[in-house]
Enzyme design. Structure first.
Site, PDB file in Angstrom:
ATOM      1  N   SER A  13       1.373  -1.064   0.003  1.00 17.86           N
ATOM      2  CA  SER A  13      -0.336  -0.016  -0.178  1.00 17.86           C
ATOM      3  C   SER A  13       0.752   1.336  -0.528  1.00 17.86           C
ATOM      4  O   SER A  13       1.694   1.410  -1.133  1.00 17.86           O
ATOM      5  CB  SER A  13      -0.722   0.178   1.874  1.00 17.86           C
ATOM      6  OG  SER A  13      -1.775   0.902   1.393  1.00 17.86           O
ATOM      7  N   ASP A  22      -9.510  -4.306  -6.148  1.00  9.16           N
ATOM      8  CA  ASP A  22      -8.971  -2.987  -4.582  1.00  9.16           C
ATOM      9  C   ASP A  22      -9.420  -1.538  -5.627  1.00  9.16           C
ATOM     10  O   ASP A  22      -9.080  -1.599  -6.483  1.00  9.16           O
ATOM     11  CB  ASP A  22      -7.514  -3.495  -4.750  1.00  9.16           C
ATOM     12  CG  ASP A  22      -7.703  -2.178  -3.600  1.00  9.16           C
ATOM     13  OD1 ASP A  22      -8.092  -1.667  -2.928  1.00  9.16           O
ATOM     14  OD2 ASP A  22      -5.840  -2.947  -3.312  1.00  9.16           O
ATOM     15  N   HIS A  51      -7.485  -5.372  -1.177  1.00  6.55           N
ATOM     16  CA  HIS A  51      -6.811  -4.520  -0.730  1.00  6.55           C
ATOM     17  C   HIS A  51      -5.777  -5.487   0.282  1.00  6.55           C
ATOM     18  O   HIS A  51      -4.604  -6.077   0.659  1.00  6.55           O
ATOM     19  CB  HIS A  51      -6.956  -2.722   0.259  1.00  6.55           C
ATOM     20  CG  HIS A  51      -5.051  -2.148  -0.199  1.00  6.55           C
ATOM     21  ND1 HIS A  51      -5.260  -1.347  -1.253  1.00  6.55           N
ATOM     22  CD2 HIS A  51      -5.219  -1.576   1.105  1.00  6.55           C
ATOM     23  CE1 HIS A  51      -3.957  -0.944  -0.555  1.00  6.55           C
ATOM     24  NE2 HIS A  51      -3.887  -0.504   0.333  1.00  6.55           N
TER      25      HIS A  51
END
Length: 634
Positions: A227, A397, A423
């Site tokens: 991320s 996502d 995610h």
């Protein structure tokens, strides 16, 4: 009609949402104050009442699932820090501290020893064991614990890397649980929290990498980010050219660069608001610091449900690929401190649709569009990155816009889609070891020299060709996997069923042209398909994600026979389950750089031409052509 200065920035609905958000934050602050004033006996009483009420409302299946995994889940949940989490599984972890150029003290963690190897020296002198170094970095509002708070050792990527012989390091951003100290300011001072992703890119990441390389005497390391940890790597590799000579490969899990945006009205209004409004709402220190308070007073399953509802509300994630016991274990380790400014920075990126540095300029009272031609915030020059980039992202996502991302990255970027993944699945999903880890291992084993030589790209390309087996026949699928049957296996079931076959026998070329692969069977109309009914109380089930249909247009310099003629090839993938054994690969949109492929098995490198393998379609890339000659339109 020209918009009214300042007031015209938002419409009525957005103002209502903004005012509502102020009310909710104020209510939360009031509850927090009242909670802090209550005696511990009252808090314990509320905890017990909520636990009894929750247990009465649960189904028998949910109770059985929790009882099955209660011991390890509870141990992981209650572990106090990174070292304790590793010790639960028998691994010894070191703690290190590095000082950044601007005075912040960052905590680093290290896993370098297999079980029983603790007494040996690793990357420490001439007589020590030499191991390749891997650096892993967490996401927004997280710390290094998210990598190791799993209930199953086999699904823990760091543990698998250690067993494969890597020296694994973990970074932490300034301000979080392990880096809440500076030589200049105290965490209670506002200047301590005056940082955004700019500081992560200019100081935290490069200073951490330099410390690790100096400690291990390694010439380079491999970077694995999750991320925001990927965004920080994109930024730091872009602004530090010499760092590209110290990172041999960059593996981005659930990569973040320019999120598509958030559909929720309240959050959308916040994104459009000026930084002054956001700082007024959240303060200028740590954002959402009360999260740790809620975690301590709520019964764990209620806390898990609260997090799930928040993720669904903000991002549309359902977290169905993560088991209930894994959520109970990991969610308490999910949150860590960061500055409000770093979150405001992301809002600016979403609003401008540009992966740029923090905009310190005061918002003008006129419309942004009328002054944009007079001002320009510096973008991170990500196309200048020389380090090989491997993206692995989820098709479900909402924070990943792969088309926008690939346009801003160099052409040697390889992107792999896990269709039904969201995610957080890249950290804790049930089948993460089967669906994600192979992509990581392929990249780590192929790229080990920071010079990024042609031999490394050849090795990466060979690994991919070995997986695809171009020109070979795909083995017959067991009859129970076809659509005429009602059997509903999981992704792993199919993978294990095919594991006995030659991995090179994956594709079949039909008359030298692109075509759907034929599966030998009595009925030619049968198509491989997997369908799974999801039960949230089950550890082994997998959810169904929306059908994926893609149309790919490729203009390549050679046809499948290598005749050297240019012809447009259109390949339309048939509808498929997101968790099917096939794969999705798409790229070559106009202006798109790099490639994007989705696969159930890790594939690497690039190939010539276009070929459909089950539900996987591949296309050419300049790195895959002999001598590095570009193919196709850019």
């Amino acid at each position: 009609m020209a918009p009214i200065p300042f007031i015209g920035r938002l419409n009525i609905a957005e103002y209502i949402a903004l005012v509502g958000s102020f009310f909710l934050v104020g209510l939360e602050a009031l509850i927090r104050i009242l909670t802090l004033l209550l005696p511990s006996t009252i808090i314990s009483l509320c905890y017990r009442i909520s636990r009894r009420l929750f247990n009465r409302l649960r189904s028998p299946a949910e109770k059985r699932s929790e009882a099955k995994n209660k011991n390890i889940s509870t141990s992981v949940r209650n572990a106090s820090d990174f070292v304790d989490l590793c010790a639960l599984f028998g691994y010894y972890a070191e703690e290190h501290v590095v000082q950044t150029g601007d005075g912040y003290l960052l905590g680093l963690h290290r896993l370098a020893w297999r079980k029983g190897e603790e007494e040996q020296k690793v990357n420490n002198g001439k007589n020590s064991i030499r191991k390749n170094v891997v650096y892993m970095h967490h996401g927004l509002l997280m710390n290094s614990e998210v990598w190791v708070c799993l209930t199953d050792e086999q699904r823990c990527l760091p543990f698998k890397l250690v067993e494969k012989g890597y020296d694994v390091w973990f970074g932490n951003n300034r301000g979080n649980k392990y880096s809440k100290k500076s030589v200049h300011h105290s965490p209670v001072d506002i200047p301590f929290w005056d940082f955004s992703m700019d500081e992560f890119a200019f100081h935290d990441i490069p200073d951490s990498i330099n410390y690790i390389l100096a400690t291990t005497s390694a010439p380079s390391l491999s970077y694995i980010g999750f991320s925001q940890g990927t965004a920080q790597a994109f930024a730091t590799l872009a602004v530090h050219p010499r760092l590209n000579d110290q990172v041999n490969v960059f593996i981005a899990l659930a990569p973040a660069m320019s999120p598509a945006g958030l559909s929720n009205g309240i959050v959308d209004a916040l994104v459009k608001a000026s930084p002054q409004v956001l700082f007024l709402l959240f303060g200028r220190r740590s954002i959402l610091s009360s999260a740790t308070m809620w975690q301590s007073i709520l019964y764990p399953p209620i806390f898990v449900r609260t997090i799930d509802m928040g993720l669904s509300f903000l991002f549309g994630w359902h977290a169905r690929n993560i088991s209930p016991s894994q959520k109970l274990a990991a969610y308490p380790h999910l949150y860590s401190f960061t500055s409000t400014k770093s979150v405001v920075h992301w809002f600016q990126i979403i609003r401008t649709k540009s992966f740029q540095m923090y905009d310190d300029d005061v918002q003008p009272v006129v419309s942004l569009s009328s002054v944009s031609k007079y001002t320009k915030v510096a973008k991170f020059p990500t196309r200048n990155i020389k380090t090989p980039i491997v993206l692995v992202f989820g098709g479900s996502d909402s924070l990943v816009d792969i088309n926008v991302m690939l346009k801003e990255l160099p052409s040697h970027t390889v992107a792999t889609e896990i269709p039904h993944y969201e995610h957080l699945d890249f950290l804790w999903a049930r089948e993460v070891d089967t669906l994600v880890f192979p992509h990581v291992f392929d990249a780590l084993e192929s790229f080990c020299d920071a010079e990024h030589s042609k031999e490394e790209y050849d090795r990466y390309r060979s690994a991919r060709h070995a997986s695809l087996g171009v020109g070979m026949s795909r083995p017959t699928l067991p009859e129970r996997y076809f659509s005429d049957d009602n059997i509903q296996p999981s992704y792993v079931d199919v993978a294990s069923a095919l594991s006995g076959h030659d991995v090179d026998a994956l594709a079949k070329r039909k008359n030298g042209t692109t075509s759907d692969v034929s599966f030998p069977s009595a009925n030619a109309k049968k198509r491989a398909r997997i369908q799974v009914t999801y039960d949230d109380s089950s550890e082994g089930s997998s959810p169904i994600a929306p059908t994926h249909v893609r149309t790919i247009l490729v203009n390549d310099g050679e046809d499948m026979n290598g005749n050297g003629r240019t012809s447009p090839t259109t390949s339309k993938l048939r509808p498929m389950r997101s968790n099917s054994i096939g794969s999705n690969l798409s790229f070559a949109d106009k202006g798109l750089r790099g490639i994007s492929l989705g696969a159930g098995k890790a594939v690497s490198g690039v190939s010539k031409g276009v070929e459909t393998v089950g539900n996987m379609t591949t296309s050419s890339d300049d790195a895959g052509s002999s001598g590095g000659r570009k193919r196709g339109k850019r």
